[in-house]
Design a protein around this motif. Sequence first.
Motif, PDB file in Angstrom:
ATOM      1  N   ALA B 112       0.842  -1.207   0.000  1.00 50.61           N
ATOM      2  CA  ALA B 112       0.000   0.000   0.000  1.00 50.61           C
ATOM      3  C   ALA B 112       0.875   1.254   0.000  1.00 50.61           C
ATOM      4  O   ALA B 112       0.605   2.216  -0.739  1.00 50.61           O
ATOM      5  CB  ALA B 112      -0.920  -0.014   1.213  1.00 50.61           C
ATOM      6  N   ALA B 113       1.944   1.233   0.809  1.00 57.68           N
ATOM      7  CA  ALA B 113       2.851   2.397   0.883  1.00 57.68           C
ATOM      8  C   ALA B 113       3.542   2.604  -0.460  1.00 57.68           C
ATOM      9  O   ALA B 113       3.708   3.738  -0.929  1.00 57.68           O
ATOM     10  CB  ALA B 113       3.880   2.184   1.983  1.00 57.68           C
ATOM     11  N   PHE B 114       3.930   1.496  -1.090  1.00 56.40           N
ATOM     12  CA  PHE B 114       4.606   1.585  -2.387  1.00 56.40           C
ATOM     13  C   PHE B 114       3.668   2.189  -3.436  1.00 56.40           C
ATOM     14  O   PHE B 114       4.051   3.088  -4.191  1.00 56.40           O
ATOM     15  CB  PHE B 114       5.072   0.193  -2.830  1.00 56.40           C
ATOM     16  CG  PHE B 114       5.710   0.207  -4.195  1.00 56.40           C
ATOM     17  CD1 PHE B 114       7.042   0.545  -4.342  1.00 56.40           C
ATOM     18  CD2 PHE B 114       4.972  -0.073  -5.332  1.00 56.40           C
ATOM     19  CE1 PHE B 114       7.630   0.601  -5.587  1.00 56.40           C
ATOM     20  CE2 PHE B 114       5.546  -0.026  -6.585  1.00 56.40           C
ATOM     21  CZ  PHE B 114       6.881   0.312  -6.714  1.00 56.40           C
ATOM     22  N   ILE B 115       2.425   1.701  -3.464  1.00 59.52           N
ATOM     23  CA  ILE B 115       1.459   2.206  -4.454  1.00 59.52           C
ATOM     24  C   ILE B 115       1.170   3.683  -4.194  1.00 59.52           C
ATOM     25  O   ILE B 115       1.157   4.496  -5.126  1.00 59.52           O
ATOM     26  CB  ILE B 115       0.165   1.354  -4.436  1.00 59.52           C
ATOM     27  CG1 ILE B 115       0.466  -0.061  -4.944  1.00 59.52           C
ATOM     28  CG2 ILE B 115      -0.937   1.995  -5.277  1.00 59.52           C
ATOM     29  CD1 ILE B 115      -0.641  -1.072  -4.719  1.00 59.52           C
ATOM     30  N   SER B 116       0.974   4.033  -2.923  1.00 64.16           N
ATOM     31  CA  SER B 116       0.701   5.431  -2.574  1.00 64.16           C
ATOM     32  C   SER B 116       1.853   6.338  -3.022  1.00 64.16           C
ATOM     33  O   SER B 116       1.624   7.389  -3.630  1.00 64.16           O
ATOM     34  CB  SER B 116       0.484   5.531  -1.059  1.00 64.16           C
ATOM     35  OG  SER B 116       0.421   6.864  -0.665  1.00 64.16           O
ATOM     36  N   THR B 117       3.086   5.910  -2.746  1.00 62.90           N
ATOM     37  CA  THR B 117       4.262   6.711  -3.150  1.00 62.90           C
ATOM     38  C   THR B 117       4.334   6.820  -4.668  1.00 62.90           C
ATOM     39  O   THR B 117       4.554   7.906  -5.211  1.00 62.90           O
ATOM     40  CB  THR B 117       5.558   6.070  -2.595  1.00 62.90           C
ATOM     41  OG1 THR B 117       5.420   5.904  -1.195  1.00 62.90           O
ATOM     42  CG2 THR B 117       6.772   6.926  -2.890  1.00 62.90           C
ATOM     43  N   SER B 118       4.164   5.694  -5.343  1.00 63.45           N
ATOM     44  CA  SER B 118       4.310   5.682  -6.804  1.00 63.45           C
ATOM     45  C   SER B 118       3.241   6.525  -7.495  1.00 63.45           C
ATOM     46  O   SER B 118       3.495   7.120  -8.540  1.00 63.45           O
ATOM     47  CB  SER B 118       4.238   4.248  -7.327  1.00 63.45           C
ATOM     48  OG  SER B 118       5.297   3.504  -6.803  1.00 63.45           O
ATOM     49  N   MET B 119       2.042   6.564  -6.891  1.00 64.88           N
ATOM     50  CA  MET B 119       0.987   7.384  -7.503  1.00 64.88           C
ATOM     51  C   MET B 119       1.248   8.876  -7.293  1.00 64.88           C
ATOM     52  O   MET B 119       0.880   9.700  -8.123  1.00 64.88           O
ATOM     53  CB  MET B 119      -0.380   7.013  -6.912  1.00 64.88           C
ATOM     54  CG  MET B 119      -0.891   5.685  -7.459  1.00 64.88           C
ATOM     55  SD  MET B 119      -2.340   5.130  -6.587  1.00 64.88           S
ATOM     56  CE  MET B 119      -3.566   6.244  -7.233  1.00 64.88           C
ATOM     57  N   ARG B 120       1.889   9.199  -6.171  1.00 62.76           N
ATOM     58  CA  ARG B 120       2.147  10.616  -5.876  1.00 62.76           C
ATOM     59  C   ARG B 120       3.385  11.124  -6.591  1.00 62.76           C
ATOM     60  O   ARG B 120       3.430  12.265  -7.040  1.00 62.76           O
ATOM     61  CB  ARG B 120       2.300  10.818  -4.364  1.00 62.76           C
ATOM     62  CG  ARG B 120       0.997  10.665  -3.620  1.00 62.76           C
ATOM     63  CD  ARG B 120       1.204  10.529  -2.122  1.00 62.76           C
ATOM     64  NE  ARG B 120       0.145   9.753  -1.527  1.00 62.76           N
ATOM     65  CZ  ARG B 120      -1.039  10.239  -1.205  1.00 62.76           C
ATOM     66  NH1 ARG B 120      -1.301  11.502  -1.377  1.00 62.76           N
ATOM     67  NH2 ARG B 120      -1.966   9.459  -0.695  1.00 62.76           N
ATOM     68  N   ILE B 121       4.433  10.275  -6.656  1.00 62.51           N
ATOM     69  CA  ILE B 121       5.660  10.703  -7.355  1.00 62.51           C
ATOM     70  C   ILE B 121       6.063   9.614  -8.364  1.00 62.51           C
ATOM     71  O   ILE B 121       7.020   8.870  -8.140  1.00 62.51           O
ATOM     72  CB  ILE B 121       6.807  11.043  -6.367  1.00 62.51           C
ATOM     73  CG1 ILE B 121       6.967   9.988  -5.262  1.00 62.51           C
ATOM     74  CG2 ILE B 121       6.617  12.408  -5.752  1.00 62.51           C
ATOM     75  CD1 ILE B 121       8.252  10.183  -4.436  1.00 62.51           C
ATOM     76  N   PRO B 122       5.352   9.530  -9.476  1.00 60.44           N
ATOM     77  CA  PRO B 122       5.615   8.437 -10.422  1.00 60.44           C
ATOM     78  C   PRO B 122       7.003   8.486 -11.053  1.00 60.44           C
ATOM     79  O   PRO B 122       7.476   7.472 -11.565  1.00 60.44           O
ATOM     80  CB  PRO B 122       4.526   8.617 -11.488  1.00 60.44           C
ATOM     81  CG  PRO B 122       4.062  10.018 -11.358  1.00 60.44           C
ATOM     82  CD  PRO B 122       4.246  10.389  -9.920  1.00 60.44           C
ATOM     83  N   HIS B 123       7.647   9.644 -11.016  1.00 60.31           N
ATOM     84  CA  HIS B 123       8.994   9.737 -11.602  1.00 60.31           C
ATOM     85  C   HIS B 123      10.087   9.484 -10.570  1.00 60.31           C
ATOM     86  O   HIS B 123      11.258   9.596 -10.876  1.00 60.31           O
ATOM     87  CB  HIS B 123       9.192  11.110 -12.248  1.00 60.31           C
ATOM     88  CG  HIS B 123       8.299  11.329 -13.427  1.00 60.31           C
ATOM     89  ND1 HIS B 123       8.662  10.983 -14.715  1.00 60.31           N
ATOM     90  CD2 HIS B 123       7.041  11.817 -13.518  1.00 60.31           C
ATOM     91  CE1 HIS B 123       7.666  11.266 -15.539  1.00 60.31           C
ATOM     92  NE2 HIS B 123       6.672  11.772 -14.836  1.00 60.31           N
ATOM     93  N   GLY B 124       9.692   9.180  -9.330  1.00 55.44           N
ATOM     94  CA  GLY B 124      10.672   8.871  -8.295  1.00 55.44           C
ATOM     95  C   GLY B 124      11.210  10.109  -7.611  1.00 55.44           C
ATOM     96  O   GLY B 124      10.552  11.154  -7.588  1.00 55.44           O
ATOM     97  N   ALA B 125      12.423   9.974  -7.081  1.00 49.29           N
ATOM     98  CA  ALA B 125      13.028  11.065  -6.313  1.00 49.29           C
ATOM     99  C   ALA B 125      14.180  11.701  -7.100  1.00 49.29           C
ATOM    100  O   ALA B 125      14.387  11.383  -8.271  1.00 49.29           O
ATOM    101  CB  ALA B 125      13.525  10.514  -4.989  1.00 49.29           C
ATOM    102  N   TRP B 126      14.913  12.574  -6.439  1.00 42.28           N
ATOM    103  CA  TRP B 126      15.974  13.364  -7.091  1.00 42.28           C
ATOM    104  C   TRP B 126      16.893  12.519  -7.978  1.00 42.28           C
ATOM    105  O   TRP B 126      17.083  12.806  -9.162  1.00 42.28           O
ATOM    106  CB  TRP B 126      16.771  14.109  -6.004  1.00 42.28           C
ATOM    107  CG  TRP B 126      17.945  14.869  -6.519  1.00 42.28           C
ATOM    108  CD1 TRP B 126      19.127  14.346  -6.977  1.00 42.28           C
ATOM    109  CD2 TRP B 126      18.062  16.293  -6.670  1.00 42.28           C
ATOM    110  NE1 TRP B 126      19.971  15.355  -7.378  1.00 42.28           N
ATOM    111  CE2 TRP B 126      19.344  16.553  -7.189  1.00 42.28           C
ATOM    112  CE3 TRP B 126      17.212  17.360  -6.388  1.00 42.28           C
ATOM    113  CZ2 TRP B 126      19.792  17.843  -7.447  1.00 42.28           C
ATOM    114  CZ3 TRP B 126      17.672  18.655  -6.638  1.00 42.28           C
ATOM    115  CH2 TRP B 126      18.944  18.886  -7.167  1.00 42.28           C
ATOM    116  N   ASP B 127      17.514  11.486  -7.386  1.00 38.24           N
ATOM    117  CA  ASP B 127      18.462  10.670  -8.158  1.00 38.24           C
ATOM    118  C   ASP B 127      17.786   9.929  -9.311  1.00 38.24           C
ATOM    119  O   ASP B 127      18.442   9.592 -10.299  1.00 38.24           O
ATOM    120  CB  ASP B 127      19.181   9.661  -7.253  1.00 38.24           C
ATOM    121  CG  ASP B 127      20.436  10.268  -6.626  1.00 38.24           C
ATOM    122  OD1 ASP B 127      20.624  11.494  -6.748  1.00 38.24           O
ATOM    123  OD2 ASP B 127      21.228   9.520  -6.023  1.00 38.24           O
ATOM    124  N   SER B 128      16.497   9.677  -9.190  1.00 36.24           N
ATOM    125  CA  SER B 128      15.785   9.001 -10.289  1.00 36.24           C
ATOM    126  C   SER B 128      15.683   9.930 -11.488  1.00 36.24           C
ATOM    127  O   SER B 128      15.872   9.496 -12.628  1.00 36.24           O
ATOM    128  CB  SER B 128      14.383   8.583  -9.860  1.00 36.24           C
ATOM    129  OG  SER B 128      14.342   8.258  -8.524  1.00 36.24           O
TER     130      SER B 128
END
Lengths: 142, 467
Positions: B112-128
């Motif tokens: 659930a945490a993974f899906i929530s994160t991925s839906m909010r920031i689908p492009h990932g974080a800075w290094d991504s």
Amino acid sequence: MTIRRILQVGLIGWVIYSSFTQSFAYLISTKERGSLEQDPVTTWETKFVRLKKALPTSTVAVGYLADWDVPGITYNDGNQYGEYVLIQYALSPVIVARDTDYEWLVGNLTHEAYEKWQRSTQGSFEVSFFRNNLYLIHKVKP
Amino acid sequence: MTLLSLALYSIPAIIGALMVHIIWRGTNSKIILVKISLGVGIGMGITSLLYFLFLFTQQSWFLILLFGIALLFAFLAFRVWQPFDPTHNEPFSPLQKVLFSILAVIIIIDLAAFISTSMRIPHGAWDSWAIWNRVARFIFRSGEDWQRIFSGEFDWLFHADYPLLVPLTTAWVWDVLNVETQKAPMIQAAIFLFLCGLLLFSALFATRSLGTACLATIVLLANPEYIGISSVQLADTPLAFFIAATAILYVLYDKYRQPQMMVLAGMTTALAAWTKNEGWVFMAGSLAGLFIISYKNESAWRLAGWYAAGIALPIAIVLFHKLVLAPTNDIYDQSSVEIMTKLFDFARYGMIAREFGVALFTFGGWGFNAPALLAYYIIMKSKSSDSTPLSRGVLTVLIILLVQLLGYFATYLVTPRDLEWHLAFSLTRIIYHVFPTALFLLFLVTDTPESIFSQLKNSNTVIQQGF
């Protein structure tokens, strides 16, 4: 039952309890990552749609000009780095070099910074302005 | 796109699992899961290496190649197939069932945490954006001009010299689908998130007990740093996976004594170097591990030979990338005088040691930082313990962890970047690289929950009999 056994059983209980609380806390904290409507990177990319279209398709690399390149302009260092990284991400596969020695420059400048840069720069340029402080600068004559 | 990406990633997973089974023909049923988890990771890595070579051909039949390899490996696996020995016929105890249920709940929360994160920031974080997904975009969007990723025109922020396992694993799926979907890096991140957990679970199930395997995996998957970093499409989880996989292979070799396992250890070591530059630091640890495991062993040279057979081809490709194509890493892009000045600046040693201490104390929030793990060891390692003594396998893992941390310490000493900034932005992530391996070691040498609760039950029975 020895004290060690009590401690061991207690520790296993604590591991399980803290695992649950930490997992739930993390799950709830994901809300702080942003909205479900539109993420900041996608929003940022949409700002570049018109600029990308204006850039000749054969362009391999462009120069980059931002507030941090204009003497006398105050800026937030973190924001400048963040915007630079996002611009490179949005314009891929065009290389965005932190150098102005290119035929095409992408400007990410506040109005004040742009005015200052224009006054202090020699050479001939064609400048297209896009919204959100974005400029596409074509060096006509060095 | 989610299902399509998932279906495509299942091909390297199958290739890897078959390859591992062909190389390591153990038939103990307890190692099936270990083989699967190792196979999925190795399959993903080998596929990215294949795609790297494939890019030079400028062809578009990569999927056909993958299907061909999968069929070949299926044929070979069928030829060497032997039924697995049923070694676990006992029914699971209530304690094991409870721990397994708790693990299942933690997995659901993580998902659930993974899906929530991925839906909010689908492009990932800075290094991504700066590195991993940007490189994937360059490869996919540049077509024949994909070698632009190595251009010297990139600012150092974009680390054009970084290894390519993660971006190529995204890019080949985009290439096959002919669509640049964010679902590909998301699914890749999800695979490694849960794969690392499966590896830890399966290795401890094979070496200790189901209860230990559940408890260790709960600790890993409940760690906020782990789920946080794993959800944002970085290369740190794949690196942590390959480090843990190599360490686990050494321990399993110590138990099962099948020299072919060294082939896999060689492969996972090379794939660590193909994932992040920190993988080169790990190579020193892996070689130290090989030395310890082979020391005064009659078949030491044979073991080294198996290891060399596993590492040779992948590392040759990685070296080709590093030495021929990639620009110089910024650490080496400084003079020897500058490096020596830093090495003799003792204030840097103090600062790095202090920050390492702080990071070890605060890693993972209030739950599972280094003091908590140390307390766990002290309390759970009893004298009458059934836990693994200081075997060669355990020593090997200890040395791997030590070499890795010392290597990171040395890297910080000579970093060309501002030391304070560099520590602040990377230290937690590099401790995270060794976290699954450290957990494996901890749960390998401490009492199993089953033994603790069975002794508890026995003592209660004795008390009742006394009354």
